[in-house]
Design an enzyme around this catalytic site. Sequence first.
Site, short mmCIF file in Angstrom:
data_model
loop_
_atom_site.label_atom_id
_atom_site.label_comp_id
_atom_site.label_asym_id
_atom_site.label_seq_id
_atom_site.Cartn_x
_atom_site.Cartn_y
_atom_site.Cartn_z
N GLY A 40 13.71 0.69 23.52
CA GLY A 40 13.09 -0.21 24.49
C GLY A 40 11.69 -0.47 23.98
CG HIS A 41 10.94 -1.43 20.44
ND1 HIS A 41 11.18 -1.66 19.11
CD2 HIS A 41 11.30 -0.14 20.66
CE1 HIS A 41 11.68 -0.55 18.56
NE2 HIS A 41 11.77 0.38 19.49
CD GLN A 224 16.15 5.12 18.49
OE1 GLN A 224 16.58 4.87 17.38
NE2 GLN A 224 16.30 4.30 19.50
N GLY A 302 14.15 4.01 32.56
CA GLY A 302 13.26 4.21 33.70
C GLY A 302 12.96 5.68 34.00
P1 GDP Z 1 8.10 1.61 21.75
O1 GDP Z 1 9.48 2.01 22.11
O2 GDP Z 1 7.52 2.44 20.65
O3 GDP Z 1 7.96 0.14 21.44
O4 GDP Z 1 7.20 1.89 23.04
P2 GDP Z 1 7.58 1.55 24.57
O5 GDP Z 1 7.46 0.09 24.77
O6 GDP Z 1 8.85 2.20 24.95
O7 GDP Z 1 6.48 2.37 25.34
C1 GDP Z 1 5.12 2.12 25.17
C2 GDP Z 1 4.52 1.74 26.53
O8 GDP Z 1 3.10 1.80 26.46
C3 GDP Z 1 4.83 0.31 26.94
O9 GDP Z 1 4.90 0.24 28.34
C4 GDP Z 1 3.64 -0.47 26.43
O10 GDP Z 1 3.39 -1.67 27.15
C5 GDP Z 1 2.54 0.51 26.67
N1 GDP Z 1 1.40 0.46 25.73
C6 GDP Z 1 1.41 0.20 24.40
N2 GDP Z 1 0.18 0.36 23.90
C7 GDP Z 1 -0.62 0.74 24.93
C8 GDP Z 1 -2.00 1.09 25.04
O11 GDP Z 1 -2.76 1.12 24.08
N3 GDP Z 1 -2.44 1.46 26.28
C9 GDP Z 1 -1.64 1.47 27.38
N4 GDP Z 1 -2.15 1.85 28.53
N5 GDP Z 1 -0.34 1.15 27.30
C10 GDP Z 1 0.16 0.79 26.10
P1 IMO Z 2 12.33 3.63 21.24
O1 IMO Z 2 12.78 2.80 20.07
C1 IMO Z 2 12.41 7.44 23.32
C2 IMO Z 2 16.12 9.74 23.13
C3 IMO Z 2 16.92 9.91 24.40
C4 IMO Z 2 17.59 11.23 24.12
C5 IMO Z 2 17.88 11.18 22.63
C6 IMO Z 2 19.27 10.70 22.27
O2 IMO Z 2 12.10 2.85 22.47
O3 IMO Z 2 11.18 4.48 20.85
P2 IMO Z 2 20.62 8.43 22.42
O4 IMO Z 2 20.65 7.35 23.45
O5 IMO Z 2 20.14 7.96 21.08
O6 IMO Z 2 21.92 9.17 22.34
O7 IMO Z 2 19.56 9.51 22.96
O8 IMO Z 2 16.94 10.27 22.09
N1 IMO Z 2 15.83 8.34 22.76
C7 IMO Z 2 14.62 7.78 22.87
N2 IMO Z 2 13.48 8.27 23.38
N3 IMO Z 2 12.44 6.20 22.77
C8 IMO Z 2 13.57 5.71 22.24
O9 IMO Z 2 13.61 4.54 21.57
C9 IMO Z 2 14.75 6.49 22.31
N4 IMO Z 2 16.03 6.30 21.91
C10 IMO Z 2 16.67 7.44 22.18
O10 IMO Z 2 16.09 9.94 25.53
O11 IMO Z 2 16.68 12.28 24.33
MG MG Z 3 10.56 2.61 23.80
#
Ligand code: GDP
Ligand code: IMO
Ligand code: MG
Length: 422
Positions: A40-41, A224, A302
């Site tokens: 989830g990016h 990940q 979530g």
């Molecule tokens: P990803 O999976 O590595 O792309 O990261 P996620 O999107 O899952 O989680 C990062 C969360 O932090 C998201 O809700 C972003 O909008 C938020 N985020 C990213 N950079 C920053 C930052 O510098 N400060 C804050 N407060 N939030 C950030």
């Molecule tokens: P992004 O790309 C954080 C975690 C799950 C679980 C383990 C295995 O957004 O950083 P799976 O669904 O692959 O069988 O789950 O890996 N996990 C992540 N945790 N960010 C992710 O992706 C993840 N993708 C899988 O929570 O512990």
């Molecule tokens: Mg993520």
Amino acid sequence: MKTDILLGLQWGDEGKGKVVDVLSPSYNIVARFQGGPNAGHTLEIAGKKHVLHTIPSGIFHSNVLNVIGNGVVIDPISFVDEIRELDSLGTDICKRLIVSKRAHLILPTHRLLDAFSEAQKGTKKIGSTLKGIGPAYMDKTGRNGLRIGDIMEKYFTKRYQDLLDKHKKLLGSFEYDAKGLAENEKKWMNAIDFIRKSLTCIDTEYFLNESLKQGKKILAEGAQGSLLDIDFGSYPYVTSSSTTCAGACIGLGIAPSLIGSVEGVFKAYCTRVGSGPFPTELSDETGDKICQVGREFGSTTGRKRRCGWLDLPALKRAIMLSGVSSLDMMKIDVLNDFDEVKICTHYLIDGQKTDRLPYNLSEAIKPVYKSFKGWGKFPFMGSKFDSLPIQLKNYIQFIEEAVGVPVKLLSLGPDREQTILR
Ligand code: GDP
Ligand code: IMO
Ligand code: MG
């Protein structure tokens, strides 16, 4: 030209999506190389939040082509939903997207098998996102999988049926909603039809290598993080793909000699979602405060993310495994409100001080912390590193010296504008 790589150095959710979006204008192509809709990016653009699961994070730039590489596993239902949602914003996504014929498909029954596997593990469950990732990669390595290229072939329906029958046998006595499965199968087939008719599905390994020869710039986007890597993560509490730099070579068909810079993304602290060891986890009000201020809830499921201080032994190892050449430090603003901030520099294991991760991360590890004075709230002054509070500069300098790699990007908020490039 060489391919640059951007990957997560912790347990995922480091902020990879935001960084890819920020860097995309300097690239012609952004390519995902592993994982699937477990990712989830999040991208925040002009106050609007977008969460991408399968589509690469360069998608909001009209002159960037986005490639889904052979190493990715695709769930047609969620993939097509994602395309339609983005299309509704007025972007013609299909023109900006290319899919590898070698990418494997996640079937509706893979998701059931994921749930079955977790139910069997009981208290030892991985905490999977239940998107069918593990079972789909098992079928890939078990040489049973179906790939995007197969959907163009006459044998497709028969192979689908054979795999479905196999999965039903594996599910045995596991209770599942048969009607729900039948509905999902229908949706799945409709999504396959959409992919067949509307998307460019090719041998992306040729396309990417030819693009490099033509002087095009490619950014490989990891999903990940290093601590969830199938080989080097906290096994068995990991995902099922290679999340380190080597995964980009395998997942795109690009030779190691064609890899350029490797950029590692990490949070100023640590989070983990799902089960498994987490040496610097804070199960107290400090951890709760990081969670609240950082809005640490999974972008895909979530779920509440577990929070703790930055873990340098783990970060150093991730840097070593991928040959990381520069660092992006994220979510610095989340720590603005803390009088004291800590970094784990070493572990104590059986009374011995070490900065190496033990084979079994679950054993009794006592983190050794260095304490830093907090930098307090400060206004975002645009892209000036020099104007940052001295305490924050000290924190960054300490990390750089400890790991031997420079921090080149600082993130001070979720929006693309809240970024300092040094
Ligand atoms: P990803 O999976 O590595 O792309 O990261 P996620 O999107 O899952 O989680 C990062 C969360 O932090 C998201 O809700 C972003 O909008 C938020 N985020 C990213 N950079 C920053 C930052 O510098 N400060 C804050 N407060 N939030 C950030
Ligand atoms: P992004 O790309 C954080 C975690 C799950 C679980 C383990 C295995 O957004 O950083 P799976 O669904 O692959 O069988 O789950 O890996 N996990 C992540 N945790 N960010 C992710 O992706 C993840 N993708 C899988 O929570 O512990
Ligand atoms: Mg993520």
